[in-house]
Motif scaffolding. Structure first.
Motif, PDB file in Angstrom:
ATOM      1  N   ARG A  32       0.817  -1.222   0.000  1.00 24.94           N
ATOM      2  CA  ARG A  32       0.000   0.000   0.000  1.00 24.94           C
ATOM      3  C   ARG A  32       0.850   1.272   0.000  1.00 24.94           C
ATOM      4  N   ASP A  33       1.935   1.289   0.744  1.00 27.49           N
ATOM      5  CA  ASP A  33       2.716   2.509   0.892  1.00 27.49           C
ATOM      6  C   ASP A  33       4.003   2.526   0.070  1.00 27.49           C
ATOM      7  N   THR A  34       4.141   1.578  -0.835  1.00 29.88           N
ATOM      8  CA  THR A  34       5.308   1.524  -1.715  1.00 29.88           C
ATOM      9  C   THR A  34       4.984   2.307  -2.978  1.00 29.88           C
ATOM     10  N   ASP A  35       5.865   3.227  -3.358  1.00 29.22           N
ATOM     11  CA  ASP A  35       5.541   4.030  -4.537  1.00 29.22           C
ATOM     12  C   ASP A  35       5.571   3.160  -5.789  1.00 29.22           C
ATOM     13  N   PHE A  36       4.723   3.543  -6.757  1.00 27.08           N
ATOM     14  CA  PHE A  36       4.589   2.768  -7.986  1.00 27.08           C
ATOM     15  C   PHE A  36       5.918   2.635  -8.723  1.00 27.08           C
ATOM     16  N   GLU A  37       6.728   3.662  -8.699  1.00 26.78           N
ATOM     17  CA  GLU A  37       8.023   3.606  -9.380  1.00 26.78           C
ATOM     18  C   GLU A  37       8.885   2.487  -8.814  1.00 26.78           C
ATOM     19  N   SER A  38       8.908   2.346  -7.500  1.00 26.37           N
ATOM     20  CA  SER A  38       9.673   1.272  -6.863  1.00 26.37           C
ATOM     21  C   SER A  38       9.136  -0.106  -7.222  1.00 26.37           C
ATOM     22  N   LEU A  39       7.834  -0.163  -7.542  1.00 31.15           N
ATOM     23  CA  LEU A  39       7.215  -1.430  -7.941  1.00 31.15           C
ATOM     24  C   LEU A  39       7.437  -1.732  -9.422  1.00 31.15           C
ATOM     25  N   GLU A  56     -13.936  -0.928 -15.608  1.00 28.09           N
ATOM     26  CA  GLU A  56     -14.441  -2.072 -14.856  1.00 28.09           C
ATOM     27  C   GLU A  56     -15.381  -1.664 -13.723  1.00 28.09           C
ATOM     28  N   TYR A  57     -15.146  -0.488 -13.152  1.00 28.18           N
ATOM     29  CA  TYR A  57     -15.951  -0.066 -12.005  1.00 28.18           C
ATOM     30  C   TYR A  57     -16.970   1.015 -12.363  1.00 28.18           C
ATOM     31  N   GLY A  58     -16.980   1.453 -13.610  1.00 26.53           N
ATOM     32  CA  GLY A  58     -17.966   2.427 -14.051  1.00 26.53           C
ATOM     33  C   GLY A  58     -17.855   3.773 -13.367  1.00 26.53           C
ATOM     34  N   ILE A  59     -16.619   4.221 -13.156  1.00 26.14           N
ATOM     35  CA  ILE A  59     -16.379   5.499 -12.490  1.00 26.14           C
ATOM     36  C   ILE A  59     -15.481   6.366 -13.356  1.00 26.14           C
ATOM     37  N   THR A  60     -15.390   7.634 -12.990  1.00 28.18           N
ATOM     38  CA  THR A  60     -14.456   8.551 -13.621  1.00 28.18           C
ATOM     39  C   THR A  60     -13.591   9.146 -12.512  1.00 28.18           C
ATOM     40  N   LEU A  61     -12.300   8.986 -12.644  1.00 28.84           N
ATOM     41  CA  LEU A  61     -11.365   9.532 -11.660  1.00 28.84           C
ATOM     42  C   LEU A  61     -10.881  10.899 -12.113  1.00 28.84           C
ATOM     43  N   ASP A  62     -10.490  11.733 -11.157  1.00 24.85           N
ATOM     44  CA  ASP A  62      -9.973  13.059 -11.467  1.00 24.85           C
ATOM     45  C   ASP A  62      -8.783  12.963 -12.412  1.00 24.85           C
ATOM     46  N   ASP A  63      -8.644  13.961 -13.260  1.00 29.89           N
ATOM     47  CA  ASP A  63      -7.553  13.988 -14.224  1.00 29.89           C
ATOM     48  C   ASP A  63      -6.174  14.006 -13.565  1.00 29.89           C
ATOM     49  N   ASP A  64      -6.083  14.532 -12.363  1.00 33.55           N
ATOM     50  CA  ASP A  64      -4.784  14.632 -11.692  1.00 33.55           C
ATOM     51  C   ASP A  64      -4.428  13.398 -10.874  1.00 33.55           C
ATOM     52  N   ILE A  65      -5.160  12.307 -11.065  1.00 34.97           N
ATOM     53  CA  ILE A  65      -4.926  11.103 -10.265  1.00 34.97           C
ATOM     54  C   ILE A  65      -3.507  10.557 -10.450  1.00 34.97           C
ATOM     55  N   LEU A  66      -2.941  10.681 -11.653  1.00 34.83           N
ATOM     56  CA  LEU A  66      -1.572  10.199 -11.870  1.00 34.83           C
ATOM     57  C   LEU A  66      -0.573  10.924 -10.986  1.00 34.83           C
ATOM     58  N   ALA A  67      -0.784  12.213 -10.793  1.00 37.58           N
ATOM     59  CA  ALA A  67       0.132  13.004  -9.978  1.00 37.58           C
ATOM     60  C   ALA A  67      -0.134  12.838  -8.488  1.00 37.58           C
ATOM     61  N   SER A  68      -1.389  12.632  -8.127  1.00 41.61           N
ATOM     62  CA  SER A  68      -1.733  12.620  -6.706  1.00 41.61           C
ATOM     63  C   SER A  68      -1.681  11.242  -6.057  1.00 41.61           C
ATOM     64  N   ALA A  69      -1.737  10.190  -6.844  1.00 43.88           N
ATOM     65  CA  ALA A  69      -1.716   8.840  -6.284  1.00 43.88           C
ATOM     66  C   ALA A  69      -0.388   8.173  -6.602  1.00 43.88           C
ATOM     67  N   LEU A  75      -4.061   5.321  -4.481  1.00 46.42           N
ATOM     68  CA  LEU A  75      -4.959   5.028  -5.597  1.00 46.42           C
ATOM     69  C   LEU A  75      -6.200   4.290  -5.093  1.00 46.42           C
ATOM     70  N   ILE A  76      -6.017   3.338  -4.199  1.00 49.06           N
ATOM     71  CA  ILE A  76      -7.146   2.608  -3.616  1.00 49.06           C
ATOM     72  C   ILE A  76      -8.086   3.571  -2.899  1.00 49.06           C
ATOM     73  N   ASP A  77      -7.530   4.506  -2.154  1.00 49.54           N
ATOM     74  CA  ASP A  77      -8.352   5.498  -1.446  1.00 49.54           C
ATOM     75  C   ASP A  77      -9.130   6.367  -2.422  1.00 49.54           C
ATOM     76  N   ALA A  78      -8.490   6.791  -3.508  1.00 44.65           N
ATOM     77  CA  ALA A  78      -9.160   7.635  -4.502  1.00 44.65           C
ATOM     78  C   ALA A  78     -10.297   6.877  -5.186  1.00 44.65           C
ATOM     79  N   VAL A  79     -10.052   5.622  -5.527  1.00 45.63           N
ATOM     80  CA  VAL A  79     -11.095   4.810  -6.159  1.00 45.63           C
ATOM     81  C   VAL A  79     -12.225   4.571  -5.167  1.00 45.63           C
ATOM     82  N   GLY A  80     -11.877   4.252  -3.932  1.00 46.49           N
ATOM     83  CA  GLY A  80     -12.891   4.018  -2.904  1.00 46.49           C
ATOM     84  C   GLY A  80     -13.762   5.242  -2.674  1.00 46.49           C
ATOM     85  N   ALA A  81     -13.157   6.422  -2.674  1.00 48.83           N
ATOM     86  CA  ALA A  81     -13.921   7.659  -2.490  1.00 48.83           C
ATOM     87  C   ALA A  81     -14.881   7.865  -3.654  1.00 48.83           C
TER      88      ALA A  81
END
Length: 89
Positions: A32-39, A56-69, A75-81
Motif C-alpha cells: 500500500r505505501d510503496t511508490d509505484f516507481e519502486s514497484l 471495470e468499475y464504471g467510475i471517472t477519476l480526477d484527471d490529476d490522479i496520476l500526480a496525486s496517487a 490510488l485505492i483510497d481515490a477509487v474508494g472515495a
C-alpha cells in the motif's frame, strides 16, 4: 464489475492483467505505501491501470490522479472515495 469496494487485491489483479507485471516487481504482501516507481510501474502503465479501473468499475477519476496517487494505497483510497459517491457512467 458491480462492486462498491476496491481493495489491494483488486488493484494487484488489474496491475497484473492490464498493465502487465514487471517480472522483478513483488506485488505480494502489503505494498500500500510503496511508490509505484519502486514497484516498476511508470506513468504509461498507471494510465492503462486507471483506464481499466474506470471501465471495470464504471467510475471517472480526477484527471490529476496520476500526480496525486503515488502509491497503491493512495490510488485505492481515490477509487474508494469515487465508489462511495456513486457511479458516474
Amino acid at each position: 464489475m458491480s462492486s462498491t469496494e476496491f481493495t489491494l487485491d483488486n488493484l494487484v489483479h488489474i496491475l497484473r492483467e492490464g498493465a502487465g507485471a514487471d517480472e522483478s516487481a513483488d506485488l505480494g504482501g502489503d505494498i500500500r505505501d510503496t511508490d509505484f516507481e519502486s514497484l516498476g510501474y511508470e506513468s504509461l502503465a498507471l494510465l492503462e491501470t486507471i483506464g481499466r479501473i474506470e471501465r471495470e468499475y464504471g467510475i471517472t477519476l480526477d484527471d490529476d490522479i496520476l500526480a496525486s496517487a503515488g502509491t497503491p494505497g493512495q490510488l485505492i483510497d481515490a477509487v474508494g472515495a469515487q465508489l462511495a459517491h456513486g457511479r458516474t457512467d
